[in-house]
Design an enzyme around this catalytic site. Structure first.
Site, PDB file in Angstrom:
ATOM      1  N   HIS A   1       0.085  -7.369   4.037  1.00 33.93           N
ATOM      2  CA  HIS A   1      -0.389  -6.248   3.206  1.00 33.93           C
ATOM      3  C   HIS A   1      -1.253  -6.831   2.100  1.00 33.93           C
ATOM      4  O   HIS A   1      -0.744  -7.365   1.123  1.00 33.93           O
ATOM      5  CB  HIS A   1       0.784  -5.491   2.605  1.00 33.93           C
TER       6      HIS A   1
ATOM      7  N   HIS B   1      -5.056  -6.472  -0.331  1.00 38.20           N
ATOM      8  CA  HIS B   1      -6.297  -5.852  -0.790  1.00 38.20           C
ATOM      9  C   HIS B   1      -7.252  -6.972  -1.218  1.00 38.20           C
ATOM     10  O   HIS B   1      -6.895  -7.806  -2.055  1.00 38.20           O
ATOM     11  CB  HIS B   1      -6.040  -4.944  -1.993  1.00 38.20           C
TER      12      HIS B   1
ATOM     13  N   ARG C   1     -10.743  -6.015  -1.719  1.00 38.37           N
ATOM     14  CA  ARG C   1     -11.896  -5.320  -2.293  1.00 38.37           C
ATOM     15  C   ARG C   1     -13.181  -5.686  -1.539  1.00 38.37           C
ATOM     16  O   ARG C   1     -13.144  -6.031  -0.360  1.00 38.37           O
ATOM     17  CB  ARG C   1     -12.023  -5.596  -3.793  1.00 38.37           C
TER      18      ARG C   1
ATOM     19  N   ASN D   1      -8.537   0.928   1.669  1.00 46.28           N
ATOM     20  CA  ASN D   1      -8.803   1.908   0.601  1.00 46.28           C
ATOM     21  C   ASN D   1      -9.917   1.440  -0.331  1.00 46.28           C
ATOM     22  O   ASN D   1      -9.734   1.245  -1.528  1.00 46.28           O
ATOM     23  CB  ASN D   1      -7.529   2.225  -0.194  1.00 46.28           C
TER      24      ASN D   1
ATOM     25  N   LYS E   1      -3.541   3.120   8.202  1.00 49.94           N
ATOM     26  CA  LYS E   1      -2.793   3.204   6.939  1.00 49.94           C
ATOM     27  C   LYS E   1      -2.780   4.644   6.444  1.00 49.94           C
ATOM     28  O   LYS E   1      -3.825   5.288   6.319  1.00 49.94           O
ATOM     29  CB  LYS E   1      -3.429   2.300   5.881  1.00 49.94           C
TER      30      LYS E   1
ATOM     31  N   HIS F   1       2.285   4.124   2.853  1.00 51.30           N
ATOM     32  CA  HIS F   1       2.592   4.099   1.423  1.00 51.30           C
ATOM     33  C   HIS F   1       3.589   5.228   1.225  1.00 51.30           C
ATOM     34  O   HIS F   1       3.212   6.399   1.126  1.00 51.30           O
ATOM     35  CB  HIS F   1       1.335   4.312   0.583  1.00 51.30           C
TER      36      HIS F   1
ATOM     37  N   HIS G   1       5.622  -2.191   0.986  1.00 51.95           N
ATOM     38  CA  HIS G   1       6.123  -2.486  -0.368  1.00 51.95           C
ATOM     39  C   HIS G   1       7.352  -1.662  -0.746  1.00 51.95           C
ATOM     40  O   HIS G   1       7.341  -0.904  -1.716  1.00 51.95           O
ATOM     41  CB  HIS G   1       5.030  -2.324  -1.422  1.00 51.95           C
TER      42      HIS G   1
ATOM     43  N   LEU H   1       1.983   0.395  -8.003  1.00 49.09           N
ATOM     44  CA  LEU H   1       2.560   1.558  -7.328  1.00 49.09           C
ATOM     45  C   LEU H   1       2.953   1.167  -5.912  1.00 49.09           C
ATOM     46  O   LEU H   1       2.116   0.608  -5.195  1.00 49.09           O
ATOM     47  CB  LEU H   1       1.566   2.724  -7.309  1.00 49.09           C
TER      48      LEU H   1
ATOM     49  N   ASP I   1       0.770  -7.144  -1.136  1.00 53.15           N
ATOM     50  CA  ASP I   1       0.111  -6.016  -1.808  1.00 53.15           C
ATOM     51  C   ASP I   1      -0.700  -6.514  -2.998  1.00 53.15           C
ATOM     52  O   ASP I   1      -0.858  -5.800  -3.999  1.00 53.15           O
ATOM     53  CB  ASP I   1       1.128  -4.960  -2.251  1.00 53.15           C
TER      54      ASP I   1
ATOM     55  N   HIS J   1      -7.771  -6.153  -9.936  1.00 48.52           N
ATOM     56  CA  HIS J   1      -8.585  -5.279 -10.775  1.00 48.52           C
ATOM     57  C   HIS J   1      -9.129  -6.110 -11.923  1.00 48.52           C
ATOM     58  O   HIS J   1      -8.436  -7.004 -12.430  1.00 48.52           O
ATOM     59  CB  HIS J   1      -7.764  -4.125 -11.352  1.00 48.52           C
TER      60      HIS J   1
ATOM     61  N   ALA K   1      -3.426   0.687 -11.149  1.00 49.35           N
ATOM     62  CA  ALA K   1      -2.178   0.172 -10.580  1.00 49.35           C
ATOM     63  C   ALA K   1      -2.481  -0.994  -9.657  1.00 49.35           C
ATOM     64  O   ALA K   1      -3.391  -0.922  -8.828  1.00 49.35           O
ATOM     65  CB  ALA K   1      -1.456   1.277  -9.816  1.00 49.35           C
TER      66      ALA K   1
END
Length: 339
Positions: A13, A15, A17, A41, A99, A136, A174, A219, A247, A251, A263
Site C-alpha cells: 500500500h 502513495h 504521487r 488517487n 481501490k 479504505h 490500513h 486517515l 500507506d 505531502h 492527512a
C-alpha cells in the site's frame, strides 16, 4: 542481534504521487522494496488502464538506474467504472487490483463511491475476473464519530460484501481497530489486511498530546492504545492474513502545517527501519520476514522476491526534511538502519 537479513520485502500500500514529488519519494521505497502496490488517487484519479499505464511509465522513469523495483498498478473504482474497463484491467499484465474509496474519506477521494451497495455489479465483475478489491474501510457520514468510522464501515458494508461475494479477494487497508482485526481473523482466506508503521508504533496521544502534531495525522486516524496493541499482536502473530502496507503518503510540509492540514504520514524514507524497530521491541524479529516479504506476495499470487536486504542495529536521527517533506519521527532517533 546486531544485523538482521530478510528476503526483499514488498510494500502492499503505497502513495508516490507524481511529478517532482514522485522523484523525491520513489528512491526511498525502491532502495528497500522489490515491488509496491501503487495507489491511484491522483488528481485526476487513475480510473482506466490507459491512465495507469501512463502513470506506470512515469514511475519507471523515476526509478534510480542501479535499483530493481516494480510498480504494481491499481485502478480507482468509481460509480462510473464500466464492466468493459474491469475486463480490460483483468487482461492487462500490469493491473493488480481496484481501490475503493468512500467519497470524501481521505486525500483525493472526491471521486469515490457514495453508496457501496450501488456498485455490486462492479464487485461481481471483480469477483468474476479474480481482481482484488482494496478497501479504505471508513464511512464518511458527518454524524459518525471519526474514531468509529472503520467499525461502522464493517457493520454497514463489509459484512454483506463478504457474504455476497465469497470468492472476491479483498484487502482491508490500513486496519486500525481491534474490531477490524477480529473481522479479518474470522473471515475466509479471501480477506486480508495491511498494517502501517504509524498504527503499530503510535496511539492517538502522539497526534494530540502536548499540542496538535500534524505529521502524525493520517486517515484512518490513530486510535486508542488497546487498538494499537491489537494491531501489534496481529502483525507479529504469523497470521498470513496480515501483511506490510506502509500507506506512506507524502505531502509538502506547508500543506500539513496549516489550518486544514492534509492527512498522511511519510514513512517511506525508513519504512523497514520503523517496522524492524517495532518487531525487535516485541522480540518478534523471526516473524518480520513473513509479514514483510511473504504474505503480501502470496495474497497477490506473485512469486516471492529472491533478493535480500540487511538492517543493522545502529542509532541514527531522522532528518527534519526530505525536499520539503517532513517525515514521520522527524528529528527523532531510530534504532535500526538499512545497510
Amino acid at each position: 542481534m546486531k544485523t538482521f537479513t530478510l528476503t526483499r520485502p514488498d510494500d502492499c500500500h503505497l502513495h508516490v504521487r507524481s511529478g517532482a514529488l514522485l522523484k523525491t519519494v520513489l528512491r526511498h521505497t525502491a532502495r528497500q522494496f522489490g515491488r509496491a502496490i501503487i495507489m491511484p488517487n491522483l488528481k485526476p484519479p487513475v480510473t482506466t488502464v490507459a491512465q495507469a499505464l501512463v502513470y506506470r511509465d512515469e514511475i519507471l522513469q523515476a526509478i534510480p538506474e542501479t535499483v530493481s523495483f516494480e510498480p504494481l498498478m491499481t485502478l480507482y473504482l468509481t460509480a462510473a467504472t464500466t464492466l468493459e474497463e474491469i475486463e480490460r484491467a483483468a487482461q492487462s499484465e500490469h493491473i493488480y487490483a481496484f481501490k475503493l474509496y468512500p467519497a470524501g474519506a481521505t486525500t483525493n477521494s472526491d471521486a469515490g463511491v457514495a453508496d457501496v451497495t450501488r456498485i455490486y455489479s462492479l464487485l461481481a465483475a471483480l469477483e468474476k475476473h479474480d481482481l482484488p478489491l482494496l478497501l479504505h474501510g471508513e464511512v464518511t457520514d458527518i454524524e459518525c464519530d471519526i474514531f468509529d468510522r472503520e467499525q461502522r464501515f464493517i457493520d454497514r458494508y463489509l459484512i454483506d460484501i463478504v457474504k455476497q461475494f465469497p470468492n472476491l479477494r479483498m484487502v482491508l487497508e490500513h486496519v486500525t481497530t481491534k474490531e477490524a482485526v477480529q473481522f479479518v481473523e474470522g473471515a475466509d482466506s479471501t480477506v486480508a489486511a495491511t498494517i502501517t508503521p504509524q498504527h503499530l508504533l503510535f496511539n492517538r496521544n502522539a497526534m494530540l498530546s502536548g499540542g496538535i502534531k500534524p505529521h502524525y495525522y493520517c486517515l484512518p486516524v490513530l486510535k486508542r492504545e488497546i487498538h494499537r496493541l491489537t494491531l501489534v499482536n496481529a502483525a507479529i502473530s504469523g497470521n498470513k492474513k496480515f501483511f506490510l502496507g506502509t500507506d506512506s503518503a507524502p505531502h509538502l510540509t506547508h500543506l500539513k502545517e496549516n489550518a486544514c492540514g492534509c492527512a498522511g504520514c511519510y514513512s517511506a524514507f525508513g519504512a523497514m527501519e520503523l517496522y524492524t524497530q517495532l518487531f525487535d521491541q516485541e522480540n518478534a524479529l523471526d516473524k518480520l520476514e513473513g509479514f514483510a516479504s511473504f504474505y503480501g506476495a502470496d495474497f497477490y499470487r506473485l512469486p516471492r522476491n529472491v533478493g535480500k536486504i540487511t538492517l543493522q542495529k545502529q542509532t541514527w536521527t531522522v532528518p527534519a526534511q526530505y525536499d520539503e517533506i517532513t517525515p514521520l519521527k522527524a528529528g527523532e532517533e531510530l534504532m535500526w538502519k538499512l545497510i
